[in-house]
Design an enzyme around this catalytic site. Structure first.
Site, PDB file in Angstrom:
ATOM      1  N   ARG A  22      27.562 -12.778 -29.879  1.00  0.00           N
ATOM      2  CA  ARG A  22      27.593 -12.617 -31.333  1.00  0.00           C
ATOM      3  C   ARG A  22      26.391 -11.792 -31.768  1.00  0.00           C
ATOM      4  O   ARG A  22      25.274 -11.987 -31.289  1.00  0.00           O
ATOM      5  CB  ARG A  22      27.537 -13.989 -32.041  1.00  0.00           C
ATOM      6  N   GLU A  44      29.175  -5.474 -38.440  1.00  0.00           N
ATOM      7  CA  GLU A  44      30.171  -4.641 -37.760  1.00  0.00           C
ATOM      8  C   GLU A  44      31.173  -4.062 -38.755  1.00  0.00           C
ATOM      9  O   GLU A  44      31.665  -4.787 -39.623  1.00  0.00           O
ATOM     10  CB  GLU A  44      30.898  -5.479 -36.698  1.00  0.00           C
ATOM     11  N   HIS A  97      32.808  -4.113 -29.762  1.00  0.00           N
ATOM     12  CA  HIS A  97      33.311  -5.488 -29.724  1.00  0.00           C
ATOM     13  C   HIS A  97      34.615  -5.569 -28.906  1.00  0.00           C
ATOM     14  O   HIS A  97      35.664  -5.989 -29.397  1.00  0.00           O
ATOM     15  CB  HIS A  97      33.535  -6.026 -31.126  1.00  0.00           C
TER      16      HIS A  97
END
Length: 530
Positions: A232, A261, A280
Site C-alpha cells: 500500500r 494514485e 499497481h
C-alpha cells in the site's frame, strides 16, 4: 433452481462451476444501470460483481429473493454492507485469490532492482551497449526483511529461502512456532531496518503503519540496502526515501503503489534513475482474476445450498429482541479491543473476554466478534477485518480466545473485561455502559479509572510521586499538545500508577519518546479511538 446475476465482466473460467451446476442458472448482463438492475433483481437468488457495479440499498430492497452478493475481489466499498445486513443478505469476497500473484510481482520487482533490469533495457534499446553501469548484487546470503508476515509476506519468505536468503520477519501476530516452521527469524521493525539488505513491506495501511519507514529509519539503515513496496502507498515515506537514495543510504527502490494514485506527473519517483515503478499491477494476472472468480463462485454455491461457507464481510442477522439488548455493547466491545491492542506489545497469543452481570444470561458472541475486530483492526486495518471474519482471522493467527461469564459484576450492572496475553506481557481493560454517558473504561490493568473511550489518548505508566503530573503537563505544553482531560489511577500511595490524558490532536512520536525519558515515568503510548 437458483438464479445468479453476473453484472460485471468476470472470468468465464471462474464462474464455470456455477454454469455447470445442475441447480443453478446464470445470466450475464453487464453495464446495467441501478434502475435496470432494480427492475430485474427480484428474480435472482445471488449476484456476482467486481468494482464497476454499485450494489445500493435500493437494489438490496428490490432483491426479495437475494441471499448473497459475491465480490470477485477484495474491496467491498461498492456494496452497501449495512443495507445487506438489514435485508439478511450475505456479502462475500475473495481475499486469497491474488496472494501468489502479488507475491510473484514482489519477487519480480526485487530481482529487477538487484540487477537494474529496467534501466539496462532502456539504455540498450536506445542504442547504447553499456555493461559497466549496471553492476548488480546477488540475492544469495543477503538478509531480507519482511514487514508483515500474512499470506503474501509468508509466500515471499518461502521463495526467498529458495534463493538462499536469510529471512528476518516482523508481524504483530506471528508466534515463534509459526516463524520457525517458515524458516524465519522474528525481529522488531527496528531489527529489520538496521540489519536488512532488502526490505519488502506487506502490511495494510493503518495509522500505525503509515510512514512506518521514514527519515528516522533511513538514518540507521545499512548503506546500499534496497526496498520494495507492493502493498500500500503510504507505508513508506516517499519523500524521505528519495532523500535517502540521493544521500547514498538506499541503493534503489521498486514501488508498485503510491500514496496517491495515479501519481502526479512531477512525482519524484518518476524518472528517478534508482527507482523502478509499476502502475499497481500486484493482482493483475489472468490467474488472479480467475482465482477470485473461482473462490467467490464456490462460496456462492455453498450459501445457496445452505452449506458452510467462508469470507463473509457483513454481520449475519441477529434476532430483534437480542439485537436491542446487545447493540449498545457493540461499540464498547470494539473500543475495548482496540484499546487493549494499542496498549500491548508483542505477538498476541491469547485473549480472554469476561462478561459479568446481566450479559451472562444472553448470547454474547456478537459482542465478542466486535471485540476481536477492535483487536485485529489495529494491526490489519479496518478494511480487512469485519465482525464476520474476525474470529476466523484470529484462528488463522493461532490466537486462543477464551470467553467466561459470571452473574456477579461488582459495582456495575454489566461489566466487559478484555485480557490480552503476549509473549512479553499480560494486559487487561474493563468497560461498561453508564446511563446518559455511554461507553466508559472503568479499569486498566489493576487501576480503577473513569475514561470515555474516544479521541486521542495518551496512556502513561509512572511512579506515584509529587511533580510527575506537572512535568508531563509542562512537556506536552512546550510541544503544543493541549490536554483536554486527565484521569489518574493508583492502588497505593507512592506506588505504581497510570494516567490517561485526552489531548486535542495526535501526539508526535518524538514527544512520546521525550515522555518516556522523564524520570519516574515508565511508558507512554498513544491510543487513538474513533
Amino acid at each position: 433452481m437458483f438464479k445468479v446475476l453476473v453484472s460485471d465482466p468476470i472470468s468465464d473460467m471462474g464462474i464455470q462451476q456455477l454454469v455447470d451446476a445442475s441447480d443453478v442458472s446464470v445470466d450475464k448482463k453487464t453495464g446495467l444501470s441501478e434502475e435496470e438492475i432494480i427492475a430485474i433483481i427480484g428474480d435472482y437468488d445471488a449476484m456476482l460483481v467486481r468494482s464497476q457495479t454499485r450494489v445500493t440499498a435500493n437494489i438490496m430492497k428490490a432483491g426479495k429473493k437475494l441471499k448473497v452478493v459475491g465480490r470477485a475481489g477484495v474491496g467491498v466499498d461498492n456494496i452497501d454492507l449495512e443495507a445487506a445486513t438489514q435485508n439478511g443478505i450475505i456479502v462475500i469476497n475473495a481475499p486469497d485469490g491474488n496472494t501468489i500473484t502479488t507475491c510473484e510481482h514482489t519477487f519480480a520487482m526485487m530481482m529487477a532492482l538487484a540487477r537494474h533490469i529496467p534501466q539496462a533495457y532502456k539504455k540498450t534499446v536506445s542504442g547504447t551497449w553499456d555493461r559497466k553501469s549496471f553492476l548488480g548484487v546477488e540475492l544469495r546470503n543477503k538478509t531480507l526483511g519482511v514487514l508483515g508476515m500474512g499470506r503474501i509476506g509468508s509466500e515471499v519468505a518461502k521463495r526467498a529461502k529458495a534463493f538462499g536468503m536469510n529471512i528476518l520477519g516482523y508481524d504483530p501476530f506471528m508466534t515463534e512456532e509459526r516463524a520457525e516452521k517458515l524458516g524465519v527469524k522474528l525481529g522488531s521493525v527496528d531489527d529489520i531496518v538496521r540489519n536488512a539488505d532488502f526490505i519488502t513491506v506487506h502490511t495494510p495501511l493503518t495509522p500505525e503503519t503509515r510512514h512506518m519507514i521514514g527519515k528516522p529509519q533511513f538514518e540507521v539503515m545499512k548503506r546500499g540496502m534496497r526496498i520494495v513496496n507492493c502493498a500500500r502507498g503510504g507505508i513508506i515515506d516517499e519523500l524521505a526515501l528519495v532523500e535517502a537514495i540521493d544521500e547514498g543510504i538506499v541503493a534503489g527502490a521498486a514501488f508498485d503503489v503510491f500514496e496517491k494514485e495515479p501519481p502526479a506527473a512531477d512525482h519524484p519517483f518518476l524518472g528517478h534513475p534508482s527507482i523502478i515503478v509499476t502502475p499497481h499491477l500486484g493482482a493483475s494476472t489472468v490467474e488472479a482474476q480467475e482465482n477470485v472468480a473461482i473462490d467467490v463462485s464456490e462460496q456462492v454455491l455453498h450459501i445457496l445450498r445452505n452449506e458452510p461457507f467462508m469470507n463473509a464481510v457483513n454481520m449475519p442477522p441477529i434476532p430483534a429482541n437480542l439485537q436491542s439488548k446487545l447493540q449498545p455493547y457493540f461499540e464498547l466491545g470494539e473500543k475495548l479491543g482496540s484499546f487493549i491492542a494499542q496498549s500491548s506489545e508483542g505477538a498476541v497469543q491469547e485473549i480472554t473476554v469476561q462478561y459479568a452481570g446481566e450479559l451472562a444470561e444472553v448470547d454474547t458472541q456478537p459482542i465478542t466478534r466486535y471485540i476481536m475486530r477492535g483487536v485485529l483492526s489495529h494491526h490489519l486495518g479496518s478494511e480487512q477485518v469485519n465482525i464476520v471474519n474476525s474470529m476466523h482471522l484470529a484462528k488463522q493467527r493461532d490466537i486462543n480466545i477464551i470467553v467466561q461469564k459470571s452473574h456477579k459484576s461488582k459495582d456495575f450492572t454489566n461489566l466487559v473485561t478484555v485480557s490480552l496475553r503476549t509473549k512479553k506481557e499480560e494486559r487487561s481493560v474493563a468497560g461498561t455502559l453508564l446511563t446518559g454517558y455511554g461507553p466508559r473504561v472503568v479499569q486498566i490493568d489493576k487501576y480503577p479509572v473513569d475514561v470515555t473511550p474516544e479521541g486521542n489518548l495518551i496512556l502513561i505508566a509512572h511512579n506515584d510521586k509529587p511533580g510527575i503530573i506537572g512535568s508531563v503537563g509542562t512537556l506536552l505544553g512546550n510541544n503544543n499538545v493541549n490536554i483536554a482531560t486527565m484521569q489518574v489511577g493508583r492502588q497505593l500511595e507512592g506506588g505504581s500508577a497510570i494516567m490517561v490524558l485526552r489531548v486535542d490532536k495526535g501526539t508526535p512520536k518524538e514527544v512520546l519518546l521525550q515522555l518516556t525519558d522523564m524520570s519516574g515515568l515508565n511508558t507512554a503510548k498513544e491510543i487513538i479511538l474513533p
